[in-house]
Scaffold this motif. Sequence first.
Motif, PDB file in Angstrom:
ATOM      1  N   THR A 669       0.693  -1.190  -0.068  1.00 35.14           N
ATOM      2  CA  THR A 669      -0.018  -0.018  -0.008  1.00 35.14           C
ATOM      3  C   THR A 669       0.740   1.430   0.018  1.00 35.14           C
ATOM      4  O   THR A 669       0.231   2.268  -0.257  1.00 35.14           O
ATOM      5  N   LYS A 670       2.071   1.121   0.343  1.00 38.42           N
ATOM      6  CA  LYS A 670       3.098   2.371   0.237  1.00 38.42           C
ATOM      7  C   LYS A 670       4.578   1.784  -0.068  1.00 38.42           C
ATOM      8  O   LYS A 670       4.766   1.014   0.984  1.00 38.42           O
ATOM      9  N   TYR A 671       5.221   2.503  -0.887  1.00 35.77           N
ATOM     10  CA  TYR A 671       6.501   1.962  -1.190  1.00 35.77           C
ATOM     11  C   TYR A 671       7.179   3.025  -1.788  1.00 35.77           C
ATOM     12  O   TYR A 671       7.216   3.482  -3.095  1.00 35.77           O
ATOM     13  N   THR A 672       8.137   4.074  -0.976  1.00 35.24           N
ATOM     14  CA  THR A 672       8.463   5.144  -1.624  1.00 35.24           C
ATOM     15  C   THR A 672       9.800   4.950  -2.318  1.00 35.24           C
ATOM     16  O   THR A 672      10.311   5.915  -3.098  1.00 35.24           O
ATOM     17  N   PHE A 673      10.461   3.555  -2.078  1.00 37.25           N
ATOM     18  CA  PHE A 673      11.383   3.291  -3.058  1.00 37.25           C
ATOM     19  C   PHE A 673      11.082   3.105  -4.633  1.00 37.25           C
ATOM     20  O   PHE A 673      11.707   3.524  -5.342  1.00 37.25           O
ATOM     21  N   ASP A 674       9.835   2.559  -4.771  1.00 37.75           N
ATOM     22  CA  ASP A 674       9.452   2.869  -6.194  1.00 37.75           C
ATOM     23  C   ASP A 674       7.869   2.670  -6.078  1.00 37.75           C
ATOM     24  O   ASP A 674       7.082   1.677  -5.849  1.00 37.75           O
ATOM     25  N   ARG A 675       7.314   3.793  -6.295  1.00 39.60           N
ATOM     26  CA  ARG A 675       5.706   3.916  -5.951  1.00 39.60           C
ATOM     27  C   ARG A 675       4.922   3.361  -7.100  1.00 39.60           C
ATOM     28  O   ARG A 675       3.796   3.033  -6.841  1.00 39.60           O
ATOM     29  N   ALA A 676       5.525   2.883  -8.227  1.00 38.51           N
ATOM     30  CA  ALA A 676       5.024   2.157  -9.354  1.00 38.51           C
ATOM     31  C   ALA A 676       4.636   0.897  -8.721  1.00 38.51           C
ATOM     32  O   ALA A 676       3.564   0.239  -9.385  1.00 38.51           O
ATOM     33  N   ASP A 677       5.093   0.369  -7.762  1.00 35.88           N
ATOM     34  CA  ASP A 677       4.858  -1.141  -7.139  1.00 35.88           C
ATOM     35  C   ASP A 677       3.590  -1.118  -6.225  1.00 35.88           C
ATOM     36  O   ASP A 677       3.310  -2.107  -5.582  1.00 35.88           O
ATOM     37  N   GLN A 678       3.123   0.215  -5.913  1.00 39.02           N
ATOM     38  CA  GLN A 678       2.008   0.363  -4.912  1.00 39.02           C
ATOM     39  C   GLN A 678       0.929  -0.742  -5.564  1.00 39.02           C
ATOM     40  O   GLN A 678       0.376  -0.350  -6.865  1.00 39.02           O
ATOM     41  N   GLY A 679       0.212  -1.419  -4.677  1.00 37.61           N
ATOM     42  CA  GLY A 679      -1.022  -2.179  -5.097  1.00 37.61           C
ATOM     43  C   GLY A 679      -0.390  -3.579  -5.712  1.00 37.61           C
ATOM     44  O   GLY A 679      -1.513  -4.403  -5.951  1.00 37.61           O
ATOM     45  N   ASN A 680       0.846  -3.794  -5.943  1.00 37.47           N
ATOM     46  CA  ASN A 680       1.483  -5.344  -6.252  1.00 37.47           C
ATOM     47  C   ASN A 680       1.343  -6.167  -5.027  1.00 37.47           C
ATOM     48  O   ASN A 680       1.237  -5.541  -3.748  1.00 37.47           O
TER      49      ASN A 680
END
Length: 787
Positions: A669-680
């Motif tokens: 739900t949150k990943y500042t390292f790579d926001r494109a991965d949010q929802g994965n």
Amino acid sequence: MRKHISKKQVILASVFSLGLMPAGVENAFAAVDTASDPPTKRQGQTGKPAATPTAKAKADSTQAAVAAPMAAPAQPAAPQSEAIVVTGLSRQQKLQSAPVSATVFTATNIKDAHIQGVSDFIALTPNVSITQAQQAGVSFITIRGITQVRNGQSPVAVIVDGVQQMDSRQFTQDLYDVGQIEVLRGPQGDLWGRNAIGGAIVINTRQPTNTFYAHADAQFGNGADYRGKISFAGPIVKDRLFYDVNFSEHSFGGLLENVYLNKTVDRSNEYTGRGHIKAVITDDLTADFRVGFDETQGGANNYHYQSAKYDPSRPCFLDPTDPFGGPAPDANRVSRTFCANNRGDNQRDIRNASFRLVYTQPFATFSNTLGWVKINEYIGTDQFPYTATRGSGYDGTQTQWAQNTSWEDEFRVTSRSDRRFRWMGGGYFLDTRDYLASTTGADTGKGIARISTSPLYGYAPNQTLTYFGNSDHNQDFALFGHLSYDILKNLTAEFGYRYDWNSLNQYVNPESSGGVPAGCTMSGGSCRRTRWFKQGQPKGTLTYHVNPNLTFFVDYGIGFRSGQFNQNGTAEAAHLPGVYNTVKPEVANTVEAGFKSQWFHNRLTLNGSFFDTRDRNSFYFLFVGSVGAQILVNINKIHLTGGELEAKYAILPGLDVFANGGYTHSSITKYTFDRADQGNWAPYIPEFTANIGVQYHHAFNRWLGFFGRFDVEAKGKQYWDPENATPRNAFNLYNLQVGVESPNRKWSATFYVNNLTDTRYNAEYVSGGFAQPAEPRMLGGEIQYTY
């Protein structure tokens, strides 16, 4: 009069039972404490102290409890539920009334399921999985979506005979002479501390008694697989002083081949021993002293880099025109042959000791447990891209040296179990000193130099190219308590709380090739960095006993896993955004609801649970092959939901079916390292795990019986990185055992096959295309005798 059972009834019962998804494996180990009964059955609530048992009574009780699983009638008894007891909570409780989601294996279950190591019982436990890769001391547990990564701490506390393991490198030792294994799911930090964020694993070995006991076990299998175990136990002074001694040896020649070197890569040799003295000093005071060792040697780092392109004219050498033009990374691509010009080498040495005192008084029991461990582990292997090419800048060598010396002390005071209000409290201290050195080197074809605390920058045969070394001195302080109150005769409320203070001190080796702080030199200076991590771990539980065969429970808990340092300099060497030298602590909030039930005169046991976890700062592992950097980063937030269902049904005397299943849905739900991965989907988490099977014991006469067991292990789809680049697809493993035995189970001869259909899958896949295959089909025989 015995009721006649028709063939039609048997078939209907079989169909009904096989439709129950999923089932559990369960057990009986010790005499049940009165606290294990629902409040309506507790005795002694008038306030009169119970009589203190004499030393002889204690010894006889222990002897009966331990010997019970060994005894068996000439013919199977009528199907019925066993009195299973869990010991991993604040006090002993019957499994079917304990407010915890748990899978428990008794000595009988362990033998029937052919459990030899930790991966065997984890494979039979819903929503728990393990990856064993790289080397003997490296394993990665995932429990309800809480994961372990390389160089990270375990998400479960592991307790062996009351002593908590202090380093995850201890976990993957062979199991022998085990009386019971308990896998408790859900946060157990209020009782077991900062590493119990996902659960606890409690292992109890067989206890010595007044009766002499001896056991021998010999096994053989394909791949030159040989294993021998021997155990002795008995009294030194009747009723007062007891001993047990155990030794085991496991030699495996290997099944995976390096075609360039014409040698196997997955070989291993393990030697293990344990000694135990138990003293009943007085009727109220007992002491346990244990020592043990484990020595392991074998292969290491058996990986493929999938994008390597080989020269058609020189197999195992890179194509000089397009060295990395091979196939795209794929977690389902499996290769069981290797090409590295250096055969990986792994050596692990473990020494441990513990001393435990238990003092019992009419109002409470006092216990103090002191433990010590020393671990040395070394690996030296080929480096990325693991080919025979050398001296071209594409290949090299790598080593890692890890040394850990730790000691711990825990003090607990536990009230009597037969009161409406029960309590427990104590304190814990852990002191850990370790050294970790990671290197890369030039591969000149002259082998790999062993490196520990100093690099070999000028050593021509295997010059050190990069070196990251640091020593850590960490301490953990904790205070904890647990309260339990019977609000009504069948309604109990519990609250536990633990607060951990974790102090980290890291000293950087000035000889490191990067990341050395300014002013840090061999003569001293600013080589130290320090951090404190603190966290409270509350847990509240409500338990409702509808009747002796049906229990509901609900709980809420906060789990904690301490932050840690990456090796100083690796973040700078990796040159990746969002990668730091310090990894934040992980905190997980979990809500759980579950039930325990037994039906049809206790022939059917059916247990289930549901959980919802909000996990902050989950750990994720990155590998940068060019500099050999192993780095941990945080995934800011993950949402985990799922549950487990376990069942076991006794169809006929000696005939049981069982099944279990666990499902976990994960979402970043949150990943500042790579926001494109949010929802994965989150990495390392199987979508589901399941086990279903049948086993049958039949006695032909008083001397000879038959045993057969067949089960299926199912693993769901699993991603290995936050990008969800390539999943490992779902697969099934089929296992079979058949053999003969004495009806009293004093001896047995068994043939077994694991992975009957030789399913090919990768045991581990690291983002970027680094894959390690799982072992192929394993088959063999086993002979056991107990005196």
